[in-house]
Design an enzyme around this catalytic site. Structure first.
Site, PDB file in Angstrom:
ATOM      1  N   TRP A   1      -4.574  -7.608   3.816  1.00  0.00           N
ATOM      2  CA  TRP A   1      -3.859  -8.500   3.225  1.00  0.00           C
ATOM      3  C   TRP A   1      -3.539  -9.642   4.348  1.00  0.00           C
ATOM      4  CZ3 TRP A   1      -1.849  -3.558   3.431  1.00  0.00           C
ATOM      5  CH2 TRP A   1      -1.070  -3.387   4.452  1.00  0.00           C
TER       6      TRP A   1
ATOM      7  N   SER B   1       0.781  -1.198  -0.120  1.00  0.00           N
ATOM      8  CA  SER B   1       0.093   0.020  -0.010  1.00  0.00           C
ATOM      9  C   SER B   1       0.842   1.214   0.090  1.00  0.00           C
ATOM     10  CB  SER B   1      -1.026  -0.021   1.183  1.00  0.00           C
ATOM     11  OG  SER B   1      -1.520  -1.234   1.297  1.00  0.00           O
TER      12      SER B   1
ATOM     13  N   ASP C   1      -8.395  -2.402   2.922  1.00  0.00           N
ATOM     14  CA  ASP C   1      -7.184  -2.594   2.170  1.00  0.00           C
ATOM     15  C   ASP C   1      -6.543  -3.634   2.864  1.00  0.00           C
ATOM     16  OD1 ASP C   1      -5.296  -2.548   0.349  1.00  0.00           O
ATOM     17  OD2 ASP C   1      -4.327  -0.850   1.076  1.00  0.00           O
TER      18      ASP C   1
ATOM     19  N   CYS D   1      -7.297  -0.896   7.142  1.00  0.00           N
ATOM     20  CA  CYS D   1      -6.198  -1.615   6.582  1.00  0.00           C
ATOM     21  C   CYS D   1      -5.240  -2.686   7.177  1.00  0.00           C
ATOM     22  CB  CYS D   1      -5.368  -0.388   5.974  1.00  0.00           C
ATOM     23  SG  CYS D   1      -4.100  -1.272   5.008  1.00  0.00           S
TER      24      CYS D   1
HETATM   25  P1  FAD Z   1       6.813 -14.165   1.082  1.00  0.00           P
HETATM   26  O1  FAD Z   1       7.918 -14.715   0.765  1.00  0.00           O
HETATM   27  O2  FAD Z   1       5.920 -14.026  -0.089  1.00  0.00           O
HETATM   28  O3  FAD Z   1       6.202 -14.935   2.305  1.00  0.00           O
HETATM   29  C1  FAD Z   1       5.179 -14.499   2.936  1.00  0.00           C
HETATM   30  C2  FAD Z   1       4.397 -15.519   3.803  1.00  0.00           C
HETATM   31  O4  FAD Z   1       4.000 -16.959   3.123  1.00  0.00           O
HETATM   32  C3  FAD Z   1       5.152 -15.967   5.111  1.00  0.00           C
HETATM   33  O5  FAD Z   1       5.128 -15.170   5.965  1.00  0.00           O
HETATM   34  C4  FAD Z   1       4.712 -17.313   5.228  1.00  0.00           C
HETATM   35  O6  FAD Z   1       3.372 -17.308   6.044  1.00  0.00           O
HETATM   36  C5  FAD Z   1       4.297 -17.998   3.840  1.00  0.00           C
HETATM   37  N1  FAD Z   1       5.525 -18.701   3.267  1.00  0.00           N
HETATM   38  C6  FAD Z   1       5.974 -18.612   1.968  1.00  0.00           C
HETATM   39  N2  FAD Z   1       6.654 -19.351   1.681  1.00  0.00           N
HETATM   40  C7  FAD Z   1       7.320 -20.232   2.738  1.00  0.00           C
HETATM   41  C8  FAD Z   1       7.947 -21.101   3.020  1.00  0.00           C
HETATM   42  N3  FAD Z   1       8.829 -21.657   2.219  1.00  0.00           N
HETATM   43  N4  FAD Z   1       8.055 -21.464   4.390  1.00  0.00           N
HETATM   44  C9  FAD Z   1       7.254 -20.830   5.551  1.00  0.00           C
HETATM   45  N5  FAD Z   1       6.383 -20.032   5.071  1.00  0.00           N
HETATM   46  C10 FAD Z   1       6.327 -19.532   4.006  1.00  0.00           C
HETATM   47  N6  FAD Z   1       3.047  -5.763   3.496  1.00  0.00           N
HETATM   48  C11 FAD Z   1       3.583  -4.555   4.215  1.00  0.00           C
HETATM   49  O7  FAD Z   1       4.416  -4.859   5.005  1.00  0.00           O
HETATM   50  N7  FAD Z   1       3.122  -3.427   3.829  1.00  0.00           N
HETATM   51  C12 FAD Z   1       1.909  -3.191   2.879  1.00  0.00           C
HETATM   52  O8  FAD Z   1       1.851  -1.759   3.103  1.00  0.00           O
HETATM   53  C13 FAD Z   1       1.243  -4.054   2.490  1.00  0.00           C
HETATM   54  N8  FAD Z   1       0.182  -3.723   1.816  1.00  0.00           N
HETATM   55  C14 FAD Z   1       0.035  -4.691   0.756  1.00  0.00           C
HETATM   56  C15 FAD Z   1      -1.369  -4.601  -0.079  1.00  0.00           C
HETATM   57  C16 FAD Z   1      -1.832  -5.352  -0.691  1.00  0.00           C
HETATM   58  C17 FAD Z   1      -3.309  -5.318  -1.556  1.00  0.00           C
HETATM   59  C18 FAD Z   1      -1.403  -6.953  -0.575  1.00  0.00           C
HETATM   60  C19 FAD Z   1      -2.075  -8.034  -1.261  1.00  0.00           C
HETATM   61  C20 FAD Z   1      -0.260  -7.056   0.362  1.00  0.00           C
HETATM   62  C21 FAD Z   1       0.401  -5.940   1.090  1.00  0.00           C
HETATM   63  N9  FAD Z   1       1.232  -6.448   2.022  1.00  0.00           N
HETATM   64  C22 FAD Z   1       1.929  -5.322   2.572  1.00  0.00           C
HETATM   65  C23 FAD Z   1       1.898  -7.623   2.027  1.00  0.00           C
HETATM   66  C24 FAD Z   1       3.088  -7.957   1.119  1.00  0.00           C
HETATM   67  O9  FAD Z   1       2.448  -7.712  -0.393  1.00  0.00           O
HETATM   68  C25 FAD Z   1       3.882  -9.085   1.083  1.00  0.00           C
HETATM   69  O10 FAD Z   1       2.966 -10.357   1.116  1.00  0.00           O
HETATM   70  C26 FAD Z   1       4.704  -9.364   2.359  1.00  0.00           C
HETATM   71  O11 FAD Z   1       5.456  -8.279   2.391  1.00  0.00           O
HETATM   72  C27 FAD Z   1       5.437 -10.687   2.553  1.00  0.00           C
HETATM   73  O12 FAD Z   1       6.095 -10.503   1.224  1.00  0.00           O
HETATM   74  P2  FAD Z   1       7.685 -11.478   1.147  1.00  0.00           P
HETATM   75  O13 FAD Z   1       7.812 -11.800  -0.048  1.00  0.00           O
HETATM   76  O14 FAD Z   1       8.452 -10.993   2.127  1.00  0.00           O
HETATM   77  O15 FAD Z   1       7.219 -12.765   1.834  1.00  0.00           O
END
Ligand code: FAD
Length: 690
Positions: A690, A450, A688, A643
């Site tokens: 997630w 966001s 909003d 949110c």
């Molecule tokens: P990823 O690698 O995608 O992992 C995310 C989660 O998936 C983990 O915590 C776990 O639960 C699970 N997971 C995936 N793979 C494994 C594995 N091998 N082992 C264990 N668990 C696993 N985030 C914010 O911080 N700020 C925002 O403003 C924000 N806004 C968003 C708005 C929208 C519309 C949406 C859809 C999401 C938003 N998010 C926000 C969330 C963000 O998009 C990400 O999902 C988040 O930052 C995690 O991404 P990542 O790639 O670091 O984690």
């Protein structure tokens, strides 16, 4: 028509390879194989892109089309798994199709000996995914117009439906439910039950597996299909390009498309084409050692990108080197990681998910979601290629036994590389055709954030607020670390002076393919959202944003603050913020004080600290304490925004609001719930989450 010489060479090479394989090499070296050129020509026929699905099925000889409505890639992944299974187990001629790529007004012309599958995710507040918006509007519309006068309109259409949803949201699986209803109303015939997967309960994968087996049985009966022993048939052919090296200019090293490869990326920048944005600034927002939350600003002034307060920024991450190494090494590709290959679709309707020629390293680093937990079905697919009998037996058991899989793999959230290391006990899985991974592993997905800046205040700089993801796992010392957020953390460290950042021991190819991200850049695009301030600045707004849920509200507050600085009057602006401790994770604490200085009584911050003073106070408690005032503001048509955490907070806030309305207005709870529903329907209540 667009088939170039390279395509022909590559296809011919693949075919010659195949022929050589089946004839034990007898034909190897035959320069001109007539079969090769005829398939090459057939493949070329696809080049002229049609939006007519009936034409497409006819020209490509398909009898089963699997449409997907996907936002994060899971629905797309399920669609291709159905396609593969339909082909290998039942001999169906399947194709996967993006809903966005076709028109729907001739669904009525699909003959009854064919079948159409819909794999549909429900997104956000019961919305279709971006690629399914038009389809949903069409099919769910009052009277969709089809090309013929069939009565009923879809009387010939056989379909199968599966939905991906999350039961913590109000409109659980509403997409598949509504599409199913609409199709039925139009006279179409559903085969099997309409399946529903629940991400909220964490059972998506098992829901899918449990749904599809009876569905295949029903479909086989209906279409008179014989089940056969599934044999792996590659959809993609891999060709070694020995004459090229990773230094050759035509080799993709992670560039998302040709303009990036040429070093001249051009807009429009979107979900298919990121903008390599300079990072203007980045800093840590938490005051604690073991948790991180980043504020990061990217500069879009040199692009034609624009945004509005409340939109989302999509970040294109890269995988950490350690996981890339693990994955390539366990496949026996460690030494070959920089070898150049081309990948070609052997199927006219299949799309190679990344540009080639490229290297194994670039594929694993930039294009595949190799850190995600593996699916049970995928392990079953890999079993025949195991390095020895013991690991073959183990993979078969893991693939077939739900409880065993859960205990051994699921609770530990193992990614593919880790599973293969453990099961193979150190042996290399070099028998697995690489195409299996291209087909079976999801494309690396952009992550959404966001936007936490105001476009009124800084139209050309976008900020995000991201908490760095970490999850402790049973039986593992090293917690799972999020892909995108740890990459962002490394970028932040680099920008703040660390030449070789390695947050939590993870390293990234931070300068990007051919060092083009150096200096220091992040690939992004903007996703427009409906999460918006009221157009009338005098309307009051109530914002509930604990943790990083505060992100868009920082943008909202900065927007109204800027309006005040410009001499404009603004309505009451209340923000409910929650975190653990005022001294640790109180995001943007100073900025709220500044806002108060500038905006005076029109701004108020209400804080809730869950680990201070011994009592667990959350935003919904604070909201309840203010019942009277909240109700008064709502009666003045205040907008209400939530949110952050979809699983608990958003739902509780919804319930508390209904209680407030019930108590303050003296109406029964059921009536109050209806009032909240109506607020949502009229956009007075926006989420909003997630
Ligand atoms: P990823 O690698 O995608 O992992 C995310 C989660 O998936 C983990 O915590 C776990 O639960 C699970 N997971 C995936 N793979 C494994 C594995 N091998 N082992 C264990 N668990 C696993 N985030 C914010 O911080 N700020 C925002 O403003 C924000 N806004 C968003 C708005 C929208 C519309 C949406 C859809 C999401 C938003 N998010 C926000 C969330 C963000 O998009 C990400 O999902 C988040 O930052 C995690 O991404 P990542 O790639 O670091 O984690």
């Amino acid at each position: 028509a667009e088939l170039d010489t390279l395509d022909i060479i590559v296809l011919a090479a693949i075919l010659l390879g195949t022929v050589a394989y089946f004839t034990k090499g007898k034909l190897w070296g035959v320069a001109k194989d007539p079969y090769a050129s005829s398939l090459a020509a057939a493949n070329g026929a696809k080049a002229g892109k049609t939006r007519n699905i009936v034409e497409k099925m006819e020209e490509s000889g398909k009898n089963c089309i699997i449409f997907y409505g996907s936002q994060t890639g899971t629905a797309e992944d399920y669609a291709s798994r159905l396609a593969k299974e339909g082909k290998s187990r039942y001999g169906l001629e399947t194709m996967v199709a993006d809903l966005e790529d076709y028109d729907y007004d001739n669904l009525d012309a699909i003959p009854s000996d064919k079948v159409v599958m819909f794999v549909l995710a429900t997104y956000g507040e019961g919305e279709p995914t971006d690629n399914a918006v038009d389809f949903y509007e069409f099919i769910n519309g009052d009277s969709p117009q089809f090309t013929s006068d069939n009565e009923p309109a879809l009387g010939n259409l056989n379909y199968v439906a599966f939905g991906l949803g999350n039961n913590t949201y109000e409109h659980y699986n509403i997409m598949v439910r509504n599409v199913d209803k609409a199709l039925e109303k139009l006279g179409a015939h559903r085969i099997g039950a309409a399946g529903e997967g629940d991400d909220g309960a964490g059972t998506m994968e098992e829901d899918f597996l449990a749904w599809k087996d009876p569905m295949w049985k029903d479909l086989a009966e209906k279409m008179g299909l014989e089940e056969r022993e599934a044999v792996y048939e590659p959809i993609f052919g891999i060709v070694d390009r020995d004459t090229l090296t990773a230094e050759s200019p035509e080799v993709y090293l992670g560039e998302p498309n040709k303009t990036h490869l040429d070093g001249t990326p051009k807009g429009p920048f979107n979900a298919h084409n990121p903008y390599i944005a300079p990072i203007a600034e980045s800093y840590e927002l938490f005051n604690v050692k073991d948790r991180n939350c980043l504020h990061m600003e990217v500069d879009i002034s040199a692009s034609n990108l624009s945004y509005q307060t409340g939109d989302h920024l999509a970040v294109w991450p890269t995988n950490p080197g350690e996981e890339v190494d693990r994955f390539l090494n366990v496949l026996g590709l460690g030494e070959k990681r920089k070898s150049v290959i081309s990948v070609k679709a052997l199927e006219p309707t299949a799309k190679v998910p990344f540009p080639t020629p490229t290297t194994f390293d670039a594929i694993a680093r930039y294009h595949m979601e190799i850190c995600a937990p593996v699916s049970r079905q995928f392990l079953a697919t890999l079993a025949p290629f195991a390095p020895d009998e013991a690991s073959k037996a183990e993979m078969t058991k893991l693939g077939g036994d739900k409880d065993y899989f859960h205990e051994k793999i699921n609770v530990h959230h193992l990614n593919i590389g880790r599973v293969l290391e453990i099961v193979g006990k150190g042996k290399k899985w070099s028998n697995v055709p690489f195409s299996v991974f291209i087909e079976g592993i999801t494309k690396l997905q952009p992550r959404y954030y966001s936007i936490s800046s105001s476009s009124l205040e800084q139209p050309k700089k976008i900020s995000i607020t991201a908490v760095v993801e970490e999850q402790k796992l049973p039986g593992r010392d090293d917690p799972f670390r999020g892909v995108s957020t740890n990459y962002l953390l490394a970028l932040k460290q680099k920008q703040n002076g660390d030449p070789n950042p390695s947050p939590y021991g993870l390293t990234y190819e931070i300068t990007g393919p051919r060092n083009r991200y150096d200096g220091i850049h992040l690939p992004v695009h903007v996703r427009h959202s409906n999460f918006k301030l009221p157009s009338d600045p005098l309307k009051p707004v109530i914002m509930i944003g604990p943790g990083t849920g505060v992100a868009p509200f920082r943008g909202f507050v900065r927007e109204r603050r800027k309006m005040v600085e410009n001499g404009q009057a603004v309505g009451k602006t209340i923000l409910f913020f929650g975190c653990r401790k005022s001294t640790e994770d109180f995001l943007y604490c100073k900025e709220w004080e500044e806002a108060k200085q500038i905006m005076g009584d029109s701004f108020e911050l209400v804080s809730a600290f869950s680990r201070e003073n011994g009592s667990k106070v959350y935003v919904q408690h604070r909201l309840k304490e203010r019942s009277k005032e909240i109700n008064e503001l709502l009666e003045k048509k205040a907008y209400f925004y939530v949110c952050g955490d979809a699983a608990n907070m958003a739902r509780e806030v919804n319930n508390v609001l209904a209680q407030i309305i019930s108590e303050e207005r003296g109406v029964p709870e059921a009536k109050a719930e209806d009032i909240v529903k109506n607020m949502r329907a009229s956009n007075q209540y926006q989420e909003d989450v997630w």
